[in-house]
Enzyme design. Structure first.
Site, PDB file in Angstrom:
ATOM      1  N   TYR A  25       0.728  -1.183  -0.169  1.00 29.97           N
ATOM      2  CA  TYR A  25       0.015  -0.087   0.024  1.00 29.97           C
ATOM      3  C   TYR A  25       0.839   1.232  -0.115  1.00 29.97           C
ATOM      4  CZ  TYR A  25      -4.373  -2.448   0.503  1.00 29.97           C
ATOM      5  OH  TYR A  25      -5.314  -3.502   0.417  1.00 29.97           O
TER       6      TYR A  25
ATOM      7  N   TYR B   4     -14.071  -5.111   3.117  1.00 35.14           N
ATOM      8  CA  TYR B   4     -12.684  -5.631   3.098  1.00 35.14           C
ATOM      9  C   TYR B   4     -12.339  -6.764   4.141  1.00 35.14           C
ATOM     10  CZ  TYR B   4      -7.531  -5.408   3.464  1.00 35.14           C
ATOM     11  OH  TYR B   4      -6.322  -5.750   3.267  1.00 35.14           O
TER      12      TYR B   4
ATOM     13  N   ASP C   3     -16.280 -10.163  10.563  1.00 31.84           N
ATOM     14  CA  ASP C   3     -14.957  -9.980  10.677  1.00 31.84           C
ATOM     15  C   ASP C   3     -14.649  -8.931  11.688  1.00 31.84           C
ATOM     16  OD1 ASP C   3     -12.356  -9.376  10.122  1.00 31.84           O
ATOM     17  OD2 ASP C   3     -12.767  -9.243   7.945  1.00 31.84           O
TER      18      ASP C   3
ATOM     19  N   LYS D 143      -5.340  -8.268  14.437  1.00 30.80           N
ATOM     20  CA  LYS D 143      -5.000  -6.736  14.765  1.00 30.80           C
ATOM     21  C   LYS D 143      -4.805  -6.788  16.296  1.00 30.80           C
ATOM     22  CE  LYS D 143      -5.778  -4.761  10.335  1.00 30.80           C
ATOM     23  NZ  LYS D 143      -6.934  -4.556   9.487  1.00 30.80           N
TER      24      LYS D 143
HETATM   25  C1  LIG Z   1      -6.997  -5.529   8.260  1.00 29.86           C
HETATM   26  C2  LIG Z   1      -8.212  -6.409   7.852  1.00 29.86           C
HETATM   27  C3  LIG Z   1      -8.027  -7.767   7.531  1.00 29.86           C
HETATM   28  C4  LIG Z   1      -6.916  -8.330   7.149  1.00 29.86           C
HETATM   29  O1  LIG Z   1      -5.780  -8.531   8.249  1.00 29.86           O
HETATM   30  P1  LIG Z   1      -4.409  -8.687   7.589  1.00 29.86           P
HETATM   31  O2  LIG Z   1      -3.656  -8.728   9.243  1.00 29.86           O
HETATM   32  O3  LIG Z   1      -3.811  -7.387   7.222  1.00 29.86           O
HETATM   33  O4  LIG Z   1      -4.166  -9.773   6.963  1.00 29.86           O
HETATM   34  C5  LIG Z   1      -9.078  -8.302   7.536  1.00 29.86           C
HETATM   35  N1  LIG Z   1     -10.401  -8.054   7.670  1.00 29.86           N
HETATM   36  C6  LIG Z   1     -10.352  -6.468   8.136  1.00 29.86           C
HETATM   37  C7  LIG Z   1     -11.803  -6.003   8.559  1.00 29.86           C
HETATM   38  C8  LIG Z   1      -9.081  -5.817   8.517  1.00 29.86           C
HETATM   39  O5  LIG Z   1      -9.304  -4.355   8.644  1.00 29.86           O
END
Ligand SMILES: *Cc1c(COP(=O)(O)O)cnc(C)c1O
Length: 414
Positions: free
Chosen positions: A9, A138, A230, A259
């Site tokens: 990115y 996403y 997610d 995260k």
């Molecule tokens: C960042 C993110 C992902 C992907 O996580 P990575 O650790 O970057 O692979 C998946 N879903 C959401 C909602 C995200 O914000």
């Protein structure tokens, strides 16, 4: 030294400037090799909820490193992963769950998608193979994740590679009706729906209601469609509750975490799966329904140590509750920005504060970002949007100062 990194990115035009070289982190700050300090306004890609260098997480990682740095979870366990799976199950509305571990958010999403698809295979409904998401959702950058989420601005080159048989429209007016139609039309083929709860992060912090999410959960349950939430970006206090789905009072079939799971201290992610799904992955029936899927570092002991420490701190320091209180203040302090001439909209969800500028400011965004950087603020605008998603431990004064810097910069440029 030359830079041989193929950066994620990062536009080539940004590479014309020497990139900041971050050598140290402490609290909400990152320090570059010239000794300048910067406020980590986006929590290092939304992960570092507790800031940098928290002594308790650092200690947990150091101690675990000396005890057991790696042992797999294929047919083996270790104490940390057992404890973490138990812990995650108990954070869910119903604790009857098993957890698949992985390393990054997108690998947890991949696992979740495959579990959803294989679940229907396991119970002899193999025609249910579609996993659909919300328009501009996403879920990470692997091809599987792009098949469920797709941000036009980022993913165009892969458009023809990943199937998108259907999508849920973004509920701009909050109305669930159009999404219901999509689900009802395709229910026989739908294995699962996956959504980012309440906020489409990468699409530009687009916020929708908890009421929509509740109706989505009910509709999925009614039509035999699994619901994957997610929480990779929103989980662990970002929205003012532990999980964003808690605002809707739902009990998702599969929850993806990443995260904030380790507060950004180690790469670790998880898909927490209801036992009604998990129990079908058996080889003791007529066919072998084993989940032949795994990552080398699934349940990595040091990653789990970091997660256990982070979960302890979230609890002991009341991080979620404190974040909810800070969110009220952030809103109060940011609302005046809505009055600025070139601001289109200001919006909020928990500790996410967004200032969307009018489209004509687009040519100014890179310069504004650079001006804020020079003042010691690491913003990462999405399109014409500047957003704050700081570590939840940011102080009143630090947050106020960041908002003031943003306001001054917007006034200066527009
Ligand atoms: C960042 C993110 C992902 C992907 O996580 P990575 O650790 O970057 O692979 C998946 N879903 C959401 C909602 C995200 O914000």
């Amino acid at each position: 030294m030359t830079n041989k990194i193929f950066h994620p990115y990062t536009t080539f035009s940004a590479l014309r400037n020497k990139l900041p070289n971050m050598v140290r982190g402490e609290g909400i700050y990152l320090f570059d090799d010239d000794g300048n300090k910067y406020v980590d306004i986006v929590s290092s890609w939304w992960a570092c909820a507790l800031g940098h260098g928290h002594p308790k997480v650092v200690k947990a990682i150091q101690e675990q490193t000396a005890i057991l740095q790696h042992s797999i979870t294929g047919s083996l366990t270790h104490p940390n992963v057992l404890a973490l799976a138990e812990r995650l199950a108990n954070l869910m509305p119903t604790p009857d769950r098993h957890t698949v571990f992985a390393s990054d958010g997108c690998s947890a999403v991949e696992a979740a998608l495959k579990i959803a698809i294989q679940y229907w295979y396991n119970i002899d409904r193999p025609e249910k193979t579609w996993v659909i998401g919300m328009d501009q959702g996403y879920h990470g950058d692997s091809l599987g994740a792009l098949g469920a989420g797709f941000v036009d601005g980022f993913h165009k080159p892969y458009e023809k590679v990943v199937p998108h048989p259907a999508k849920l429209p973004f509920p701009a007016a909050g109305d669930f009706g159009p999404s219901r139609q999509v689900i009802e039309r395709h229910k026989d083929k739908l294995a699962a729906v996956i959504v980012e709860p309440l906020c489409l992060g990468s699409a530009g912090m687009k916020i929708y209601s908890a009421d929509y999410l509740k109706q989505l959960a009910d509709c999925c349950a009614e039509h035999d469609v699994l619901l994957i939430i997610d929480e990779v970006a929103m989980g662990f206090g970002r929205t003012g509750k532990r999980f964003a789905f808690n605002h809707a009072g739902i009990d998702p079939d599969i929850v993806c975490l990443g995260k904030g799971l380790t507060a950004g201290y180690m790469p670790l992610s998880a898909a927490v799966v209801k036992d009604s799904i998990y129990s079908t992955f058996t080889d003791e029936g007529e066919k072998d329904c084993t989940f032949y899927h795994g990552n080398t570092y699934a349940g990595h002991p040091i990653g789990c140590a970091a997660a256990l420490a982070a979960l302890d701190i979230y609890e002991a320091e009341g991080t979620v509750e404190r974040g909810a209180e800070m969110a009220e203040k952030m809103k109060l302090w940011m609302l005046p920005l809505a009055e600025l001439d070139c601001v289109k909209e200001v919006r909020f969800l928990g500790m996410i504060g967004v200032v969307e500028l009018k489209p004509e400011t687009k040519p100014l965004i890179a310069e504004m970002k650079q001006a804020l950087f020079k003042q010691g603020y690491l913003f990462r605008p999405l399109g014409t949007m500047f957003y704050l998603m700081p570590p939840l431990v940011i102080s009143d004064d630090e947050l106020k100062a960041a908002i003031y810097a943003l306001q001054q910069t917007i006034e200066e440029f527009c």
